[in-house]
Design an enzyme around this catalytic site. Structure first.
Site, short mmCIF file in Angstrom:
data_model
loop_
_atom_site.label_atom_id
_atom_site.label_comp_id
_atom_site.label_asym_id
_atom_site.label_seq_id
_atom_site.Cartn_x
_atom_site.Cartn_y
_atom_site.Cartn_z
N ASP A 182 19.05 -38.77 -39.01
CA ASP A 182 18.76 -39.79 -40.00
C ASP A 182 17.26 -39.88 -40.26
O ASP A 182 16.82 -40.16 -41.38
CB ASP A 182 19.21 -41.17 -39.50
CG ASP A 182 20.63 -41.19 -38.99
OD1 ASP A 182 21.20 -40.11 -38.79
OD2 ASP A 182 21.15 -42.29 -38.77
N GLU A 242 31.80 -35.62 -39.61
CA GLU A 242 32.24 -35.52 -38.21
C GLU A 242 33.76 -35.62 -38.07
O GLU A 242 34.27 -35.61 -36.95
CB GLU A 242 31.53 -36.58 -37.38
CG GLU A 242 30.03 -36.34 -37.35
CD GLU A 242 29.25 -37.39 -36.57
OE1 GLU A 242 29.69 -38.56 -36.59
OE2 GLU A 242 28.23 -37.05 -35.97
N LYS A 291 34.41 -38.19 -43.44
CA LYS A 291 33.77 -39.41 -42.94
C LYS A 291 32.54 -39.77 -43.76
O LYS A 291 32.25 -40.93 -43.99
CB LYS A 291 33.36 -39.18 -41.48
CG LYS A 291 32.75 -40.39 -40.81
CD LYS A 291 32.27 -40.03 -39.40
CE LYS A 291 31.46 -41.16 -38.79
NZ LYS A 291 30.61 -40.71 -37.69
N GLN A 292 31.82 -38.76 -44.17
CA GLN A 292 30.58 -38.98 -44.90
C GLN A 292 30.25 -37.70 -45.65
O GLN A 292 30.84 -36.66 -45.37
CB GLN A 292 29.46 -39.34 -43.93
CG GLN A 292 29.12 -38.26 -42.92
CD GLN A 292 28.17 -38.78 -41.85
OE1 GLN A 292 28.59 -39.23 -40.81
NE2 GLN A 292 26.89 -38.71 -42.13
#
Lengths: 740, 740
Positions: free
Chosen positions: A345, A471, A573-574
């Site tokens: 991040d 993930e 998930k993302q």
């Protein structure tokens, strides 16, 4: 995405305010009202103690402890957890009247108000306490961390008896005995005490933390002491209607050597200013200057205005490149979740904020990776690879993720370091850095990528047994993100090396040629007909799940679904494909972005708090403004309104960085991956206007967007050329205005 | 496959013999000289104690303890380890002369010889001890576990002073204080003692183990006692040249209720025969009868002859269906490795031996799965599935594998139970079982397979995120083995249900129709051109590694390679495609078997000790006799010659079952997956002949294979039809002879 706000704070453009105490949200408030100055941070817990729900947390950036899990029998699996350790409770003050202790969980009180001011970083809390015998006192607790002197913390307690004169007894101290919550264990031994100071040494790592205090009060100070505590007792004579002030200024100084820690700490303690007002004024000046160059204004949406300033304020509190070797933990210095570890991040979500407000701070984030290169080299070796492999989660540069499926299979942190170098250079043109530390890092990263990658039977290069950013696909082959990022990393490194004298860099032409082959043979699963990138080899064949059919009570899935069940469908998930389309945005056609957005967005459940902003930014670009705003709507207030119901564990530091991107890259349409910075602003329909500033090539550009038009103006520095809606324009102090 | 023998035992057709003590192999010998009778087992440790390397292990089948790992935050991940716990050292005897203790690590001795006789199960150890003062004694230690009375263990110690007369002092006892090695902890509390008995209760599970003894000696018995020990002290008057005998008969009885354990144990102790000779004779009769029906003879290869008898003897000691609810641990009752847990080896490797020697014992193995159905139902639920999911590793029916990647992704145990039912029925035609417990199990298993499987976007059914038998491919989609076994399971269940009244079985026609769809749409990755089954979706695209290029010192790879590195190439650990081609052998053409053998064999590193036998069996079928013999060469002596250098941890019980298969299915060419049993014998070139017996439909067929011919003869029971080289022939007592 069914997230519901839990609103209890008052709206204000420059403050967060809690009117009336909310004991059911006591730990949420502690997180929100956190103070930090990058070096140290303190949750907004009550100075006087509180027997209700409370996490008394004081943290120093880079001060951690370690713990080893059960011994693993497999090579390359890390079983060492490093965690930011709770340190000394320096605001600690116990208040008694007639032997009755103040404790808002038990005492009678009224008029509670707590406010944190983004223009000063001052936390103010006030209320009226009525003792059981009916004595009333107005109490004001003030707290500050100096932005100038990072070791300095200040506290002031103002006491006004409303209906009596008499004695108020206070014990003001420094308390090292607070247990670290996660392990319910205290990690400090106090090896020296005296002269208002105490020295804690952490159990395993041996961090030495000096804490010294100077208390000012109109009362004699009687020393008190316990095993891990020093303090003074004051019996203050208070007079009805008159304010008495007790002040405490504290120095925290960390070192590895106990004698030096004591000596330097003591010097600091004796020389730093003690006057609360003076520190407050310094802070005010600091923040004024900061906001002048980094503010975002929003007209017509007071909650978002408050939200985005809270985000920016917390980002700046957490990290500003002021100290050596700092990084940004997932919760900053506001809580113990994620153990204070930093993730990828930092490079992908946080770096842009600094790149466009404080390029030196951005550079310092990359320097952190340079300083921890030895650990990354060792980690690559653990994994039977060459070069440098950066950790999934880290405080000290070593791998602190004990789940092998993440630590051994995810290479986002490694490619993110290369991306950060590229991004930093693309914006700053800092060739000196690039050709020294930058290229050294790039070479080591390429070496890792070359040794971890493999050639398929069909002669394509790629990565096997990896986990991409998504993930929910645990161990796959040829993840498009991993392969694409590796390809770009090779290409960038080769481009930098092209023309450089490589003789002193320890790499050969052969090696570079290998990288060139790998980059050009890199397998990026892509269907030219549909223009879809396949997230990994085989993704399109996976069983489909309609994510909207998943009952709301099943979320978060990690808590409600059998572990393996999460991994066996096309739910993500993302962003994964969309993530590299965001990072290297201008390398893809609008058609491609549109096709992939249409395919992947409906499959994404956004279980990461980082996910919506990337979708919002792309939706803006694709002209899907309502969708963009829907994804944005809670971005700035994820913590203020506790959307994820876990703000009590600390604020979502990296998500609030994404909120900044959501406005600047999303609505502002800024892109920083081209030759020039470019903009393509849009504006949500119910905002009357918004503005942001970005520092670019030593100038500060102010972008003001109104319904129908946008104005670009230099407010600091020389004129600079930028692209606006695709056209190169010179932005100067007069400003250029364009219809939108 | 570079395995090197460590030979130190004398070759004998009916015994293993150690001439001269080998202290560097003391624990290897303890494993090899283990005694067991299914109910209880004792390693061949020294009765008198030994201060050198020794694992004093006494185990009872099904007596276990448990331990919980760190709490996992993910659903469906098992963190409970159940392990066969070390119990009471019942042979425990301490011997002293003139206060000097006998200890072969310190004492002077000569003429050491230890022998285990497969015809009696008697362990005999003898040597001459010379004390420091020069006294010489001939000592013989004998040990037996009764095959008739499972609770009964006998010991005899014969003492002959060679050059003196005087006193020998012995302490004979029952010792519960032995620590469990893996956790270096003792798990027993002794709650009652008296009348020569002691009652141990295990810490967590609360197993109650009664141990009682009767000592016979011509000397007064003085009771001695410690916290976890009872015994008697004997001062035996010995006379030069005359043998004195001390006998001990022991009863071990386990129960969950302490009072009952004491009462029943005491009754057993008082009523069972105490005469060593009588027990020995009973055992002799038992083994004589056993060998008559189950012997394998090999002419021309004395080592293999000894090896195969050792294998058969140990199989029978470990398990014979005599007690309720027993299963076969990976090391039997000979050591603590794999924690005494049973794996899918039971159904795939061990079952055939019993199926063709003792069908009731085979049936009892399936009964074990029936008894643990509730645990399998609960496990499926943990995994968010329906029906029954059988554990990877288990003692009590619950999942005892704490590595989620195995426990949550491998369904070999579940399909193996269905396979075992099918195999058992195919051989025995036991319709009563099939239509009661059998079909109940099949329904529950199909229900699991139906709920765990998923439909692909292309309308095929299959299993996602699984690990097949080849554990070097960790998390893959559509593993051919898993899908094929599931397909066959559905088909068999439907076939059994066809024509049955399903109303009382709790399943509907709809459900059966679903299974039919799933079976027929099952995705079995297959290339009709090459006739290759793809081990899983994408396997053919994996990077290739030449397994012969891996340096020998890298093995075992789990210890030398980074964990994830093992998983990212086309190397396989053990047969996967070849495994289902072995199990359902006659469902595949010779061409298919040949093509897949050629493809997969060179990719297999045989890191599982179960791997070579399957390859050997298929190589025999394909006429590759040298290759078949190469894979076989250490099969029968894997433990006797300690090929894997880990026999000290216990013998490879399931591998020795595979050695039996290697002869019967491999060289004997027996196939049990057709309508009739079939044979296609071959013979290794340097054997002059071999023979084996199989029990088939209540008859015992003796197969004798010589160079050039094979003779089939009924030695017990009626004539039966079998297929010999593809021709149906009636085998009777006269025998049929055929050229080979």
């Amino acid at each position: 995405m069914a997230k519901v706000a839990d609103k209890y704070l008052s709206v204000d453009p420059w403050k967060i305010i809690e009117d009336g105490f909310h004991p059911d949200r006591s730990e949420v408030s502690e997180s929100l009202f956190s103070l930090a100055n990058e070096y140290q941070g303190a949750r907004g817990f009550f100075d006087e103690g509180y027997s209700g729900q409370s996490l008394v947390g004081v943290y120093l950036n880079g001060i951690y402890e370690e713990r080893f899990g059960e011994e693993m029998s497999y090579k390359g699996i890390s079983n060492r957890l490093a965690f930011m350790v709770n340190t000394v409770n320096w605001p600690c003050t116990r208040v008694k009247v007639d032997g009755e202790a103040l404790d808002l969980a038990k005492s009678n009180f009224s008029g509670f108000r707590r406010a944190l001011d983004f223009r000063t970083g001052e936390l103010r809390r006030e209320f009226i306490w009525e003792t059981s015998s009916g004595k009333k006192l107005q109490l004001v607790f003030l707290r500050l961390l100096s932005m100038e002197t990072k070791e300095l913390a200040c506290q002031q307690i103002r006491i006004t008896p409303l209906n009596f004169s008499g004695k108020v007894s206070l014990t003001a101290g420094l308390d090292f005995s607070v247990p670290h919550r996660m392990f319910n264990q205290n990690f400090w031994e106090c090896v020296r005490k005296g002269d208002g100071a105490i020295l804690g040494v952490s159990h395993n790592i041996g961090h030495c933390l000096f804490a010294g205090m100077q208390v000012s009060a109109e009362a004699p100070q009687v020393p008190v002491e316990a095993e891990k505590f020093i303090g003074v007792r004051l019996d203050v004579d208070v007079v009805e209607g008159q304010e008495s002030v007790v002040g405490k200024s504290v120095t925290l100084h960390a070192e590895r050597n106990p004698a030096q820690a004591w000596e330097k700490g003591m010097l600091q303690l004796q020389t730093s200013t003690k006057r609360y007002e003076k520190v407050l004024n310094c802070n005010r000046a600091y923040w004024e200057n900061f906001w002048a160059n980094s503010d975002i204004t929003i007209d017509g949406d007071a909650e978002t205005q408050q939200g985005i300033r809270f985000c920016i304020f917390q980002m700046q509190q957490t990290y500003r490149g002021a100290i050596n070797g700092a990084n940004i933990g997932a919760k900053g210095l506001t809580g113990e979740a994620y153990n204070g570890n930093a993730f990828w991040d930092t490079e992908t979500y946080c770096l842009p904020f600094y790149l466009f407000s404080n390029p030196n701070a951005a550079r310092a984030l990359i320097d952190y990776r340079y300083k921890t290169l030895p650990q990354a080299l060792a980690r690559a070796k653990d994994l039977d690879c060459e070069g440098a492999c950066y950790p999934i989660a880290t405080i000290d540069g070593t791998e602190s993720c004990t789940l092998w499926q993440h630590a051994s299979l995810q290479f986002q942190p490694t490619t993110a370091v290369a991306y950060a170098i590229w991004h930093y250079f693309n914006v700053t043109r800092d060739k000196i850095f690039l050709q020294s530390e930058g290229i050294e890092l790039l070479i080591k990263i390429c070496r890792f990528l070359a040794s971890r990658g493999q050639w398929s039977a069909k002669g394509k290069f790629g990565y096997y047994a990896v986990m991409g950013p998504d993930e929910f696909q645990m161990m796959v082959n040829n993840n498009a993100y991993t392969n694409y990022m590796a390809k770009r990393t090779f290409e960038f490194a080769l481009q930098v090396l092209d023309g450089m004298d490589i003789s002193h860099l320890g790499c050969s032409r052969d090696e570079l040629n290998q990288w060139r082959c790998m980059a050009s043979a890199m397998f990026i699963p892509y269907d030219s007909e549909t223009k879809l990138y396949e997230q990994h080899e085989g993704f399109f064949n996976l069983p489909h799940i309609d994510v909207d059919s998943i009952p709301v009570e099943d979320f978060p899935l990690y808590h409600h679904w059998s572990y393996d069940r999460i991994y066996r469908n096309d739910m993500i998930k993302q962003p994964d494909v969309l993530m590299f389309m965001f990072l290297y945005n201008q390398s893809f056609s609008l058609e491609e972005k549109s096709a992939n957005y249409d395919y992947y967005e409906p499959r994404c459940i956004h279980e990461s708090s980082l996910s919506p902003s990337v979708h919002s930014i792309l939706a803006s670009e694709l002209g899907r403004h309502q969708e963009a705003f829907d994804f944005f709507h809670f971005a700035t207030r994820i913590d203020l309104d506790n959307y994820n119901r876990n703000t009590h564990e600390g604020i979502h530091t990296t998500s609030i960085a994404a909120a900044w991107m959501n406005i600047v890259y999303g609505f502002g349409g800024m892109r920083s991956d081209g030759e020039l910075l470019s903009f393509q602003p849009s504006i949500p329909v119910h905002w009357s206007g918004y503005s942001f500033q970005v520092t670019y090539r030593r100038s500060v550009i102010r972008v003001e967007v109104l319904q129908g038009r946008a104005i670009f103006r230099i407010i600091n520095g020389e004129a600079v050329p930028v692209k606006i809606y695709g056209q190169i324009m010179e932005v100067n102090r007069e400003g250029v205005s364009t219809a939108i």
